[in-house]
Design an enzyme around this catalytic site. Structure first.
Site, PDB file in Angstrom:
ATOM      1  N   GLY A 620       0.797  -1.224   0.000  1.00 32.67           N
ATOM      2  CA  GLY A 620       0.000   0.000   0.000  1.00 32.67           C
ATOM      3  C   GLY A 620       0.825   1.266   0.000  1.00 32.67           C
ATOM      4  O   GLY A 620       0.609   2.171  -0.799  1.00 32.67           O
ATOM      5  N   GLU A 621       1.769   1.356   0.916  1.00 31.60           N
ATOM      6  CA  GLU A 621       2.517   2.589   1.049  1.00 31.60           C
ATOM      7  C   GLU A 621       3.796   2.653   0.219  1.00 31.60           C
ATOM      8  O   GLU A 621       4.131   3.701  -0.339  1.00 31.60           O
ATOM      9  CB  GLU A 621       2.874   2.801   2.533  1.00 31.60           C
ATOM     10  CG  GLU A 621       1.658   3.104   3.383  1.00 31.60           C
ATOM     11  CD  GLU A 621       1.886   2.839   4.856  1.00 31.60           C
ATOM     12  OE1 GLU A 621       2.126   1.658   5.204  1.00 31.60           O
ATOM     13  OE2 GLU A 621       1.829   3.780   5.651  1.00 31.60           O
TER      14      GLU A 621
END
Ligand SMILES: Cc1cc2nc3c(=O)[nH]c(=O)nc-3n(C[C@H](O)[C@H](O)[C@H](O)COP(=O)(O)OP(=O)(O)OC[C@H]3O[C@@H](n4cnc5c(N)ncnc54)[C@H](O)[C@@H]3O)c2cc1C
Ligand code: SF4
Ligand code: FES
Ligand code: FES
Lengths: 655, 322, 153
Positions: A620-621
């Site tokens: 995600g990041e």
């Protein structure tokens, strides 16, 4: 496999917190401080209360005394930034609620304020040491010594923060736009002095959070109190301006970095001093561990890393997609690029010479020792590094590289899930939330794999604390690696007995889990106008086993796109009086469809079976982390200007 | 938004009778409503004028006339404009977004208020809003003016205005007491202590249409705009250029108007003087670009606009003349 | 200042819908609150993002900058009026969204483009959605989806 919630999202049937419509529902608005630092000397809401269509008004004059943000209150008499909550109204429409806000009379006593990172009140330093930094620097044959700054960035998820609150007898139901339904439940229950079981939080769809929705904010409690007072459901969605003033931002930093190396490129010293702008309050969940990345990405015997938080009269900082790392990696990877230039060495070669095989903060080897090396190779091949094309006339081209690591993607306990099988179909029951990353889809796939069912035969329940199965906040890129193994365990049991519960087991004791990756960027800089066009980005990230390549690719292109905004155009502007000048999507410039470069996702599946039973880790990041540094490094390659201050606006390149 | 009454009059005269300081004309609403939502403007009545105003693009021997209610999208797509008034079509095409271009009218575009971030913030009571001081002059001013900054250093946000000025356009304006024709060069006027506005339009007056004279066929024009991103942004700087090269390779006609660098669209008279009557070459264009930047007074944050402006002027002229 | 409610008839997705609203009610609020059509989203309410995009007489517009009362008698189309549209299928196929909050607006902008230009070029596609922000950064796949809907792969 396609996203399971796709049909709902393309038809408008997907309901977000702002789409909830309950009988008798009211709409709320919040009055905010017009001053950066002030004491309320008088507040009178009588006229607002009398306005037709107004059903409840709350302020420090009548609200329950609820403590918030360390020493402060829900509605404090002292206001610490422009946008601080001061009063709230629920009325028959948003328009009426707004009318009522204008009728609230407030007198202030202005207090002195500090707005800039350099001017604020410094906190206690956080210090990490390894080896002997003075020795390290003495041994160095080449030293890079530079100061980098990163800007305050605003999350600007398209759906603002907000919720719809209603009471069923003495139980509270909150339809909330959040990344953590349990975090909101627990916090709201505590603030209202209620048992957790009497608060139910629901998030079926949410329109983006990027970290800013990983904690409970005041609006949830305000909505609950207004709903109680009015005896009717209350929807409180923040306006865009409030969104950009009051509910989080990526902290600005100032980082002085010294890298010492031998002539052959071996790092012998990393010394950093960092200021981090926390804003007016420590809200929890900011976790901006800027010194973290310095400690792990490269093997280095001598290190000193110091971080100091700075309080200012500006909105509070909160986690923003890879908090700390995005800021740190910009500085560290720019400095590494400067070092590679000083050594006349290929930047990837320099990184390989300093490859870390163990987590130096814990003294443990990584589970996926080779993955970063493989990412270097994958991205290099996909980009054709160091191939660059020629620019024309005033347009100069350049290429840049940056790497990163991230400690969050491995997940951790606790988390629970249940799987039920009947008639050749299965149901996964969790209480996680899908924040747009495709968590639900991937969990269905994990269950389907284990059960030997086609994925279309598996459905999922999520986004409701009433299920009682604990799931952590969607943060740290940890959701899949946290919940996936629990789902797999539950599915394995259900395969035998039709129904099974699984929980997340501990991570390996003797190893450390990381995710990591690298990106190459090609830019074209117009030396006359200062325009920077990003032409190509190639990315390779280690997210363990790729369960769903479609979802991984979307995270990669999305992260890079946000990273490009961070690199080039996004910056909160605050004037000397604490006024945020660009709290709108017109002035705060995120990327548009027209800005998009060619994006090549070279991420390959690299199952990390030592990490957990699904072999998968988070994505995600990470794709946002290295982009800004790679862009700045490419700009240097193109025109020889080293941008040490983000964003790389054109005034930093010409004039 | 504060409450207001709404009227949809049946005729222009009826509309004009309603208008005044507290009743404002509503066209596309894309600027008016944002000002009202930000609580910078609180009219008691909005008067829907779009259905009453002339709309559409008409060409005759005299030139081209565009109704004030014509949308930017219609201007962008009009084949006549694309061919003969290229810079105007281009300016409409790079303004705002497709949605806004479908809504925004020509009249409203000329009358939109500045985007200065202090102006748009209701917490700052700056000079242009009737206050005593300009906050931007000493404050944050990277987007602000290089020229014409006296009381106010905001820049005029319109993309169409520089192009129209470059074509020597005039507006037909009507008030309760009759009509007048105002050249846009006079229509736009630096705000003063008495008139804190960028135009000379009086309260209660409407812009009916905008006309451009006809130009010989060999006239060429171009609009260039630089933004902070590649779409969906106001100009950091822009240039509208109209030129005609005469038979003997001399520049027989030239107009150069700058956008995004002054409180009103800014005619680069100096550059025009350099060019007029000369034969174009690199050296001349360079001199004209330098002349376009003459008289600029950069602020703390906007010095980068100088080289930017010169580059745009140079590029426009090169592309039209070489 | 108090202003009486006005009766307004809106033609939404082919059906006449009567609402009683204050003049200040935007088309977006009328759709979302008075008519319960929540597909168009309110993300900025200032014409700065495109999440509220609907079609007015076939053209893409920002519903947050229109007064409902000003739209009386005009043809309004929202995402709820699409049924198994090739664009919708293509959005799923190309994974052209993440959180999905911008999606109805993106689709309506493309719908307007496709009704004029059934086989648009990449450049036309990008232009058509350049007034629709996607904070999740799904642009590349949004363009891909439009390409698929245009019959190109
Ligand atoms: C996000 C955003 C981005 C934008 N980007 C650009 C850009 O890049 N370039 C650009 O040029 N513009 C840009 N604009 C501005 C936009 O073009 C203008 O808002 C629009 O042209 C105004 O036209 P309208 O019909 O909507 O005017 P309205 O909002 O209806 O009116 C504007 C003002 O003019 C008055 N008015 C309107 N018509 C008349 C008339 N005929 N006679 C007298 N008074 C009248 C109104 O009372 C009001 O005071 C942008 C706007 C937004 C919101
Ligand atoms: S530039 Fe003009 S609008 Fe901006 S603060 Fe100064 S006076 Fe106000
Ligand atoms: S909500 Fe209308 S453009 Fe953002
Ligand atoms: S999918 Fe989230 S904003 Fe576009």
């Amino acid at each position: 496999m396609k996203r399971i919630e796709g049909p709902e999202k393309v038809t408008g049937r997907a309901h977000y917190a702002c789409d909830v419509r309950l009988p008798g529902q009211l709409y709320a608005r919040v009055l905010r401080s017009p001053l950066p630092h002030a004491r309320i000397t008088r507040i009178d809401a009588a006229r607002a209360e009398r306005l037709a269509g107004v059903h409840a008004v709350l302020s420090s004059a009548n609200a329950p005394d609820i403590s918030w943000y360390e020493e402060s209150r829900l509605f404090d008499r002292t206001l610490r930034f422009i946008g601080d909550e001061l009063a709230a109204v629920a009325g028959e429409s948003e328009e009426i609620a707004e009318d009522a806000l204008r009728l609230i009379e407030v007198d202030y006593e202005a207090l002195p304020c500090a707005v800039g990172l350099e001017d604020g009140v410094r906190g206690k330093p956080q210090l990490q040491r390894r080896g002997d930094i003075d020795n390290g620097l003495r041994e160095a044959e080449v030293v890079v010594d530079a100061v980098y700054t990163t800007q305050t960035a605003l999350h600007n998820a398209l759906e603002p923060h907000g919720c719809t609150a209603h009471w069923e007898d003495d139980s509270l139901v909150l339809h909330e736009s959040t990344q953590g339904i349990f975090a909101v439940r627990d916090e709201v229950a505590e603030k209202l002095g209620m048992p957790k079981e009497r608060v139910r939080v629901i998030t079926q769809h949410m329109g983006g959070g990027f970290g800013a929705k990983q904690i409970a904010w005041k609006h949830s409690v305000i909505a609950a109190l207004l709903a109680k007072r009015a005896g009717r459901p209350v929807q409180l969605m923040l306006e865009r301006e409030a969104e950009n003033l009051a509910v989080g931002n990526r902290n600005a930093t100032r980082q002085r970095v010294r890298l010492g190396a031998k002539r052959d490129g071996t790092l012998c010293a990393i010394d950093v001093h960092i200021l981090v702008q926390s804003g007016a309050y420590l809200v929890g969940g900011e976790d901006s561990d800027v010194i973290g990345a310095y400690q792990t990405l490269y093997r280095c015997p001598h290190l000193r890393a110091e971080q100091v938080g700075v309080r200012t009269n500006t909105g509070p900082a909160v986690a923003f997609r890879a908090p700390g790392h995005a800021e740190a990696i910009f500085a560290l990877e720019s400095a590494m690029d400067e070092l590679s230039r000083a050594l006349a060495m290929d930047p990837i070669e320099l990184r390989l010479r300093n490859y870390a095989t163990e987590d130096q903060t814990k003294g443990k080897p990584y589970t996926s020792v080779d993955s970063l090396r493989r990412c270097y190779g994958q991205v290099k091949a996909a980009f054709d590094w160091p191939e660059r094309r020629m620019g024309q006339g005033s347009k100069k081209r350049g290429i840049g590289f940056a790497a990163h690591d991230w400690a969050g993607g491995g997940g951790w306990p606790p988390a629970e899930a249940r799987v039920e099988v009947a008639d050749g179909a299965a149901r996964v029951v969790t209480a996680t939330q899908d924040i747009g990353t495709g968590t639900g889809t991937a969990l269905c796939q994990i269950a389907a794999d284990e059960l030997g069912l086609p994925a279309e035969r598996v459905s999922i329940v999520l986004g409701d604390t009433r299920e009682g199965l604990y799931s952590p906040t969607s943060a740290g890129s940890a959701t899949l690696a946290t919940l996936g193994p629990a789902v797999r365990m539950a599915a394995a049991k259900a395969k035998k007995s039709g129904r099974g519960k699984g929980s997340r087991v501990k991570n390996p004791k003797d190893k450390s889990i990381r995710t990591c990756g690298a990106q190459c960027v090609e830019v074209e800089v117009d030396t006359e106008t200062g325009e920077v066009r990003v032409l190509r980005v190639a990315a390779a990230h280690d997210c363990g086993r790729v369960i769903n390549p479609v979802l991984v690719e979307s995270q990669v292109i999305g992260g890079i796109t946000q990273g490009l905004g961070y690199a080039l155009s996004e910056e909160r502007m605050v004037d000397a009086c604490g006024l945020v000048l660009n709290a709108s999507l017109e002035e705060y410039k995120v990327q548009t469809a027209a800005d998009g470069p060619q994006l090549v996702n070279a991420t390959q599946s690299m199952p990390d079976w030592e990490a957990n039973a699904t072999g998968a880790k988070g994505i995600g990041e990470p794709p946002l982390i290295p982009t800004a540094a790679a862009v700045a490094n490419a700009i240097f390659d193109a025109i020889g200007v080293r941008v040490r201050d983000l964003p790389c606006k054109r005034e930093r390149l010409i004039g | 938004m504060r409450a207001f009454a709404y009227s949809r009059p049946a005729s222009l005269d009826e509309a004009l009778a309603l208008l005044g300081a507290s009743a404002r004309p509503l066209a596309g609403g894309t600027d008016l409503l944002t000002l009202m939502k930000a609580d910078l403007l609180a009219p008691e009545r909005l008067v829907a004028i779009a259905p009453l105003l002339p709309s559409g693009i008409a060409r005759d021997a005299e030139g081209v006339t565009i109704g004030a209610a014509t949308t930017l999208a219609d201007i962008e797509r009009d084949p006549t404009l694309a061919q003969r008034f290229t810079a105007l079509g281009q300016a409409a095409g790079v303004a705002a977004t497709p949605q806004l271009r479908n809504m925004a009218t020509l009249g409203g575009n000329l009358l939109q208020r500045p985007r200065c971030w202090y102006f748009r913030n209701r917490l700052a009571q700056c000079w242009l809003k009737g206050g005593t001081a300009c906050h931007a002059r000493e404050g944050e001013n990277r987007q602000h003016a290089l020229f014409g900054g006296s009381g106010c250093v905001a820049v005029h946000p319109s993309d169409l205005a520089p192009a129209l000025l470059a074509f020597g356009a005039s507006a037909r304006v009507r008030g309760a007491h009759g009509e007048r024709i105002v050249p846009l060069e006079e229509f736009f006027s630096l705000p003063t202590g008495e008139r804190r506005s960028e135009t000379r339009l009086r309260d209660g007056e409407l812009v009916l249409q905008v006309s451009m004279p006809s130009y010989p066929e060999e006239t060429r024009s171009l609009y260039l705009k630089e933004m902070d991103r590649r779409a969906f942004a106001f100009a950091l700087a822009s240039v509208a250029a109209v030129v005609r090269v005469s038979a003997r390779q001399r520049i027989g006609h030239v107009r150069l108007v700058l956008g995004g660098v002054a409180p009103i669209p800014w005619r680069a008279h100096g550059a025009e003087r350099v060019l007029l009557g000369e034969e174009a070459d690199e050296r001349l264009i360079e001199a004209a670009a330098d002349a376009a930047a003459e008289g600029a007074v950069p602020l703390k944050g906007n010095a980068f606009k100088l080289p930017l402006l010169k580059a745009l002027a140079r590029r426009a002229l090169r592309s039209l003349l070489l | 200042m108090s202003v009486p409610l006005e009766s307004v008839t809106l033609r939404v997705n082919g059906a006449e819908r009567a609402v009683r609203v204050e003049p200040r009610r935007t088309l977006l609020d009328a759709l979302r609150l008075d008519l319960g059509l929540t597909g168009a989203k309110k993300a900025c309410d200032m014409g700065n993002c495109g999440a509220c995009t609907v079609l007015l007489d076939g053209r893409a517009v920002y519903a947050c900058l229109l007064l409902a009362i000003d739209c009386a008698g005009r043809e309004i189309a929202t995402v709820e009026g699409l049924h198994d549209d090739p664009l919708q299928r293509a959005f799923i196929e190309a994974d052209a969204f993440q959180c999905g909050f911008c999606t109805p607006g993106q689709i309506m902008s493309l719908k307007a483009l496709f009704s004029r230009t059934p086989a648009p070029s990449d450049e036309e596609i990008v232009r058509a959605v350049s007034g629709n922000l996607c904070r999740c950064g799904a642009y590349r796949n949004i363009v891909r989806a439009a390409r698929i809907a245009a019959g190109r792969r």
